[in-house]
Design an enzyme around this catalytic site. Structure first.
Site, PDB file in Angstrom:
ATOM      1  N   PRO A  51      45.505 119.778  63.508  1.00 45.66           N
ATOM      2  CA  PRO A  51      46.360 120.679  62.747  1.00 45.66           C
ATOM      3  C   PRO A  51      45.793 122.085  62.555  1.00 45.66           C
ATOM      4  CG  PRO A  51      45.422 118.969  61.348  1.00 45.66           C
ATOM      5  CD  PRO A  51      45.144 118.570  62.764  1.00 45.66           C
ATOM      6  N   ASN A  52      46.685 123.033  62.663  1.00 51.99           N
ATOM      7  CA  ASN A  52      46.449 124.463  62.422  1.00 51.99           C
ATOM      8  C   ASN A  52      45.687 125.165  63.540  1.00 51.99           C
ATOM      9  OD1 ASN A  52      47.744 124.638  59.805  1.00 51.99           O
ATOM     10  ND2 ASN A  52      46.033 123.417  59.034  1.00 51.99           N
ATOM     11  N   ARG A  96      44.578 134.076  62.617  1.00 52.87           N
ATOM     12  CA  ARG A  96      44.127 134.104  61.215  1.00 52.87           C
ATOM     13  C   ARG A  96      42.631 133.793  61.195  1.00 52.87           C
ATOM     14  NH1 ARG A  96      49.166 132.258  59.031  1.00 52.87           N
ATOM     15  NH2 ARG A  96      50.502 133.934  59.715  1.00 52.87           N
ATOM     16  N   TYR A  99      36.815 131.594  62.923  1.00 62.44           N
ATOM     17  CA  TYR A  99      37.187 130.931  64.169  1.00 62.44           C
ATOM     18  C   TYR A  99      37.239 131.854  65.388  1.00 62.44           C
ATOM     19  CZ  TYR A  99      38.389 127.190  60.933  1.00 62.44           C
ATOM     20  OH  TYR A  99      38.330 126.229  59.965  1.00 62.44           O
ATOM     21  N   ASN A 153      39.159 117.922  69.140  1.00 63.92           N
ATOM     22  CA  ASN A 153      38.870 118.662  67.911  1.00 63.92           C
ATOM     23  C   ASN A 153      39.941 118.208  66.917  1.00 63.92           C
ATOM     24  OD1 ASN A 153      38.498 120.323  65.772  1.00 63.92           O
ATOM     25  ND2 ASN A 153      38.398 122.231  66.953  1.00 63.92           N
ATOM     26  N   ALA A 181      41.163 119.343  60.532  1.00 65.58           N
ATOM     27  CA  ALA A 181      40.948 118.798  59.182  1.00 65.58           C
ATOM     28  C   ALA A 181      40.986 117.267  59.150  1.00 65.58           C
ATOM     29  CB  ALA A 181      41.982 119.369  58.219  1.00 65.58           C
ATOM     30  N   HIS A 204      37.825 114.958  58.694  1.00 64.66           N
ATOM     31  CA  HIS A 204      37.208 114.621  57.408  1.00 64.66           C
ATOM     32  C   HIS A 204      38.021 113.610  56.597  1.00 64.66           C
ATOM     33  CE1 HIS A 204      35.174 118.173  58.750  1.00 64.66           C
ATOM     34  NE2 HIS A 204      36.253 118.908  58.599  1.00 64.66           N
ATOM     35  N   ASP A 226      39.941 104.719  64.161  1.00 67.85           N
ATOM     36  CA  ASP A 226      40.309 103.399  64.693  1.00 67.85           C
ATOM     37  C   ASP A 226      40.930 103.520  66.085  1.00 67.85           C
ATOM     38  OD1 ASP A 226      39.405 102.300  62.347  1.00 67.85           O
ATOM     39  OD2 ASP A 226      41.383 101.845  61.531  1.00 67.85           O
ATOM     40  N   GLU A 284      33.536 114.848  70.536  1.00 65.13           N
ATOM     41  CA  GLU A 284      34.144 115.569  69.411  1.00 65.13           C
ATOM     42  C   GLU A 284      33.631 117.002  69.434  1.00 65.13           C
ATOM     43  OE1 GLU A 284      32.987 113.738  65.723  1.00 65.13           O
ATOM     44  OE2 GLU A 284      33.715 115.414  64.495  1.00 65.13           O
ATOM     45  N   HIS A 333      33.874 120.991  67.516  1.00 61.50           N
ATOM     46  CA  HIS A 333      34.330 121.892  66.449  1.00 61.50           C
ATOM     47  C   HIS A 333      33.886 123.304  66.774  1.00 61.50           C
ATOM     48  CE1 HIS A 333      35.494 118.541  63.973  1.00 61.50           C
ATOM     49  NE2 HIS A 333      34.353 117.964  64.321  1.00 61.50           N
ATOM     50  N   LEU A 334      34.756 124.244  66.509  1.00 63.27           N
ATOM     51  CA  LEU A 334      34.421 125.652  66.742  1.00 63.27           C
ATOM     52  C   LEU A 334      33.324 126.112  65.787  1.00 63.27           C
ATOM     53  CD1 LEU A 334      38.142 126.665  66.921  1.00 63.27           C
ATOM     54  CD2 LEU A 334      36.533 127.004  68.813  1.00 63.27           C
ATOM     55  N   SER A 335      33.507 125.775  64.525  1.00 61.18           N
ATOM     56  CA  SER A 335      32.547 126.210  63.497  1.00 61.18           C
ATOM     57  C   SER A 335      31.475 125.134  63.302  1.00 61.18           C
ATOM     58  CB  SER A 335      33.289 126.459  62.174  1.00 61.18           C
ATOM     59  OG  SER A 335      33.886 125.261  61.703  1.00 61.18           O
ATOM     60  N   ARG A 350      29.244 124.673  56.258  1.00 62.37           N
ATOM     61  CA  ARG A 350      30.427 125.033  55.481  1.00 62.37           C
ATOM     62  C   ARG A 350      30.533 124.167  54.218  1.00 62.37           C
ATOM     63  NH1 ARG A 350      35.480 125.677  59.222  1.00 62.37           N
ATOM     64  NH2 ARG A 350      36.183 126.789  57.364  1.00 62.37           N
ATOM     65  N   ARG A 380      33.426 119.234  54.447  1.00 61.77           N
ATOM     66  CA  ARG A 380      33.472 119.256  55.917  1.00 61.77           C
ATOM     67  C   ARG A 380      32.233 118.598  56.540  1.00 61.77           C
ATOM     68  NH1 ARG A 380      37.777 122.880  56.944  1.00 61.77           N
ATOM     69  NH2 ARG A 380      37.881 124.476  55.339  1.00 61.77           N
TER      70      ARG A 380
HETATM   71  O1  CA2 Z   1      35.523 124.219  63.311  1.00 61.56           O
HETATM   72  C1  CA2 Z   1      36.466 123.523  63.713  1.00 61.56           C
HETATM   73  O2  CA2 Z   1      36.822 123.486  64.887  1.00 61.56           O
HETATM   74  C2  CA2 Z   1      37.294 122.719  62.703  1.00 61.56           C
HETATM   75  O3  CA2 Z   1      37.651 121.476  63.318  1.00 61.56           O
HETATM   76  C3  CA2 Z   1      38.519 123.550  62.420  1.00 61.56           C
HETATM   77  C4  CA2 Z   1      39.417 122.960  61.327  1.00 61.56           C
HETATM   78  C5  CA2 Z   1      38.600 122.610  60.091  1.00 61.56           C
HETATM   79  O4  CA2 Z   1      39.436 121.944  59.150  1.00 61.56           O
HETATM   80  C6  CA2 Z   1      37.409 121.736  60.412  1.00 61.56           C
HETATM   81  O5  CA2 Z   1      36.681 121.511  59.224  1.00 61.56           O
HETATM   82  C7  CA2 Z   1      36.518 122.408  61.438  1.00 61.56           C
HETATM   83  C8  CA2 Z   1      40.498 123.959  60.937  1.00 61.56           C
HETATM   84  C9  CA2 Z   1      41.381 124.355  62.069  1.00 61.56           C
HETATM   85  C10 CA2 Z   1      42.300 125.413  61.590  1.00 61.56           C
HETATM   86  O6  CA2 Z   1      42.183 126.517  62.434  1.00 61.56           O
HETATM   87  C11 CA2 Z   1      42.617 127.710  61.983  1.00 61.56           C
HETATM   88  C12 CA2 Z   1      42.502 128.756  62.855  1.00 61.56           C
HETATM   89  C13 CA2 Z   1      42.887 129.996  62.475  1.00 61.56           C
HETATM   90  C14 CA2 Z   1      43.431 130.197  61.215  1.00 61.56           C
HETATM   91  C15 CA2 Z   1      43.556 129.144  60.340  1.00 61.56           C
HETATM   92  C16 CA2 Z   1      43.163 127.889  60.725  1.00 61.56           C
END
Ligand code: CA2
Length: 147
Positions: free
Chosen positions: A11-12, A19, A24, A75, A78, A81, A88, A99, A101-103, A108, A112
């Site tokens: 998601p997102n 954003r 990110y 990836n 959210a 977590h 499963d 797996e 993750h960008l960040s 953080r 997370r």
């Molecule tokens: O660091 C990552 O790749 C995450 O999986 C990104 C998730 C976050 O909930 C994880 O803790 C770490 C969030 C993805 C949302 O991406 C956005 C990108 C731009 C603006 C808003 C959200």
């Protein structure tokens, strides 16, 4: 026949590059897909790159991988977590899973720091931005060739 890798985004992540660039970066999800495509070509594998904001879609796609793909890069965003269901579903795949993750989720917020998905993954890459996807594709290819 070449190996097929399913690359899933939660998601997102469709908002990537639009954003919160301080967390990110400026690259969009379409840019990440291009990077994965170029990496896959270099490795001689095929990819299918998908994103959904819905947990059930991700679970359906993971189940699809049991028959139609050789490995998964995910990836879960959210859902990393929160989702026992994704954990499963991945457990039932019995194919290489990485797996990504960008960040760096460990730098953080506390919430997370826990991943329900890592227990089902062969490896985890985080904190390297979009380069992490490239490394994840290469990593599943290495896992496939060492089977
Ligand atoms: O660091 C990552 O790749 C995450 O999986 C990104 C998730 C976050 O909930 C994880 O803790 C770490 C969030 C993805 C949302 O991406 C956005 C990108 C731009 C603006 C808003 C959200």
């Amino acid at each position: 026949m070449s190996n097929k890798i399913l690359i899933l985004n939660g998601p997102n992540l469709n908002l990537l590059g639009k954003r919160e660039p301080e967390i990110y970066g400026h690259e969009t999800l379409a840019d990440v897909e291009q990077l994965c495509l170029a990496t896959a070509q270099g490795e001689g594998v095929e990819i299918d790159f998908r994103q959904s904001n819905h947990e059930g879609d991700l679970i359906d796609w993971i189940q699809e991988a049991r028959d139609n793909f050789d490995a998964i890069v995910i990836n879960p965003a959210a859902y990393t977590h929160t989702s026992v269901a994704i954990h499963d579903a991945l457990q039932a795949v019995e194919k290489p899973v990485v797996e990504v993750h960008l960040s760096n989720i460990h730098k953080r917020e506390e919430f997370r720091h826990t991943s329900f998905v890592s227990k089902s993954a062969n490896g985890v890459i985080c904190g390297l931005g979009t380069h992490g996807y490239q490394l994840a594709v290469q990593a599943v290819c290495r896992l496939l060739s060492s089977r």
